[in-house]
Design an enzyme around this catalytic site. Structure first.
Site, short mmCIF file in Angstrom:
data_model
loop_
_atom_site.label_atom_id
_atom_site.label_comp_id
_atom_site.label_asym_id
_atom_site.label_seq_id
_atom_site.Cartn_x
_atom_site.Cartn_y
_atom_site.Cartn_z
N ASP A 69 -2.26 2.25 -4.53
CA ASP A 69 -3.48 2.72 -3.86
C ASP A 69 -4.61 1.71 -4.05
O ASP A 69 -4.54 0.84 -4.93
CB ASP A 69 -3.90 4.08 -4.41
N HIS B 122 0.81 -1.21 0.00
CA HIS B 122 0.00 0.00 0.00
C HIS B 122 0.85 1.27 0.00
O HIS B 122 0.34 2.38 -0.18
CB HIS B 122 -0.93 0.00 1.22
#
Length: 529
Positions: A504, A500
């Site tokens: 995204d 992450h």
């Protein structure tokens, strides 16, 4: 006689190094395998051992100089023993004087040429291995390229072939020994005469006999507790340097080299252990094992982890500790892909000589999706993001030894047949332990198929430094609403674990949707839609 000291192989993609430290100066006497100098690359520190006993005649590359692979570092003038055969010089150095004198009757028989069996290059960042199995014993005849023994590293098993035909006259590293890259494993006598001069004194070593010479000559590595290495064993210079720089005391380091010799990797391990250990008094110590009755203890079996299993455990935990790992899920209707495979699998196998499986469809679908979401095919390097304009697809494969990930290079430029052929070949060699280090390095994305074991849903763990891994699962018929009607459809859950930090949620979901679309309508891949 003069022996050249040259720069050893430095590892994949490393072509030069800097001479960091010389531990000897011209005129100093040196023993064979004694450390002469230390080289530093942008990845590792490399120790250069002396290839022969003698006197350091001159230094060609001084401290601070940059040298390439195989460049000349220094020259060694061998002493009086240098004029003898390699076998004779080794016996003079290693055998007790009484044996050397007492073997005079056989000396005339040892003029046959001998060949040393050395530890091959083990791969990038791999400096040592464990001798797992000898397939030959002292006195056996061997053919050129016949497998002599098998080494086990923390990544792969490596077979060591005979460099020449002859007789295995001496085993230098027994089963269970830890050996370093470039170390000596055995000696092959290329003639029958060489066998007669060597077989007798080594018989005790072969069988682990009780004779003093056999025990003194035993080349096995032992690993005493931290700080309890033998007093007459010199730690590796790189380890001494690292301990001094990092402020680590010798009693904190568990030496894994020969006779408890501390290596630089041992210092790194001690530092890592110190960092991961909780501060004193901040947390309770880990609870000991629950009490086990004597009856249960007799039925237990304790087996030491293999190097491969230890590395798998460490890397999986590192992945959790390093990346901001998150998993997103979707499901795919496999009806169209299964129908296409069923329609063409016989024609495909007849033309290309390989079976048409589902992995090529998933590989192609992922390559298609990675073009649209390139960050899933990227990696984090410090404060940079490295985008890969190619796809080296890792295919996670279960083997009896543990999970390995062979890499299909440039999968985005390959056809279905080429991908299937690569997967079949690498999968078979992975299960047989025949994969090389190069074939498991450089992957940019990974596919893991837990469905072959019946897994319905899971969250795969990233394969660092990659930023994405796709988890495939079992195909199971489930009721689905299709055009307003409930139908039984072959469905598969898909899971994408991603980093992450650079991927995204939108990118991760988009990636899975594109894979889903490609598999539910395989014609989209042909039309690049």
């Amino acid at each position: 006689m003069t022996t050249e000291v040259r720069v050893p192989t430095l590892g994949e993609s490393v072509s030069e190094a800097t001479v960091a430290t010389w531990f000897k100066k011209p005129g100093d006497s040196v023993e064979q395998d004694e450390m002469l100098c230390e080289l530093e690359t942008d990845k590792v520190t490399v120790e250069v051992p002396s290839p022969a006993a003698g006197t350091l005649a001159d230094i060609v590359a001084g401290e601070g100089e940059t040298v390439g692979v195989d460049a000349l570092l220094a020259n060694i003038s061998e002493g009086a023993s240098g004029g003898k055969s390699d076998e004779g010089s080794k016996e003079t150095k290693e055998a007790p004087k009484e044996e050397a004198a007492g073997s005079g009757g056989d000396q005339g028989d040892t003029t046959g040429e001998t060949v040393d069996v050395m530890v091959p290059t083990l791969g990038e960042s791999v400096s040592e291995a464990t001798v797992s199995t000898w397939f030959k014993k002292v006195g056996d005849s061997v053919e050129a390229d016949e497998t002599l023994c098998e080494l086990e590293t923390d990544k792969v098993s490596v077979e060591v072939p005979a460099p020449s035909a002859g007789t295995l006259s001496e085993i230098k590293a027994e089963e269970g020994s830890t050996v370093e890259a470039g170390g000596q494993l055995a000696v092959i006598a290329k003639s029958a005469a060489g066998q007669s001069g060597k077989a007798k004194p080594d018989a005790g070593v072969e069988h682990g006999g009780d004779s003093p010479s056999a025990k003194e000559g035993d080349n096995q590595y032992s690993t005493p507790p931290a700080g309890q290495g033998r007093k007459d064993v010199e730690d590796a210079p790189s380890a001494k340097k690292a301990m001094a720089e990092k402020g680590v005391s010798r009693d904190q380091v568990t030496g894994t080299g020969r006779d408890g010799r501390a290596m630089k990797s041992d210092v790194d391990a001690a530092l890592a252990a110190a960092k991961s250990a909780p501060a004193e008094g901040s947390q309770p110590k880990q609870a000991p094992r629950a009490p086990v009755s004597a009856e249960d203890a007799e039925r237990e079996e304790r087996v030491k982890m293999t190097r491969l299993r230890q590395t798998i455990a460490r890397r999986l935990k590192d992945a959790q500790n390093t990346a901001a790992m998150l998993t997103t899920y979707n499901e795919v209707d496999m009806t169209e892909t299964m129908a296409l495979r069923s329609e063409y699998k016989e024609l495909f196998e007849k033309k290309h000589g390989v079976r048409l499986g589902f992995m090529s469809f998933f590989t192609k679908a992922c390559c298609h999706a990675l073009k649209e979401v390139p960050e899933v095919n990227a990696e984090v390097d410090g404060t940079d993001i490295v985008y890969k304009n190619f796809v080296h697809m890792g295919i996670a494969t279960g083997t009896p030894q543990g999970l390995v990930v062979p890499v299909i290079r440039d999968a985005d430029a390959k056809s279905f047949a080429e991908i299937e052929a690569d997967i079949a070949d690498k999968g078979k060699r992975a299960r047989d332990g025949k994969l090389s280090m190069a074939e498991m390095q450089g992957g940019t994305f990974t596919i893991s198929n837990g469905g072959v074991y019946g897994s319905l849903m899971s969250s795969p763990i990233l394969n660092p430094p990659q930023s994405g891994i796709l988890g495939m699962h079992k195909i199971q018929e489930r009721p689905m609403v299709v055009n307003g009607k409930i139908e039984a459809r072959p469905m598969m859950y898909l899971a994408l674990s991603y980093d992450h930090r650079i991927v995204d949620g939108k990118g991760a979901v988009t990636f899975l949707v594109r894979v889903k679309e490609a598999l539910e309508d395989p014609r989209r891949m042909l039309m690049d839609l």
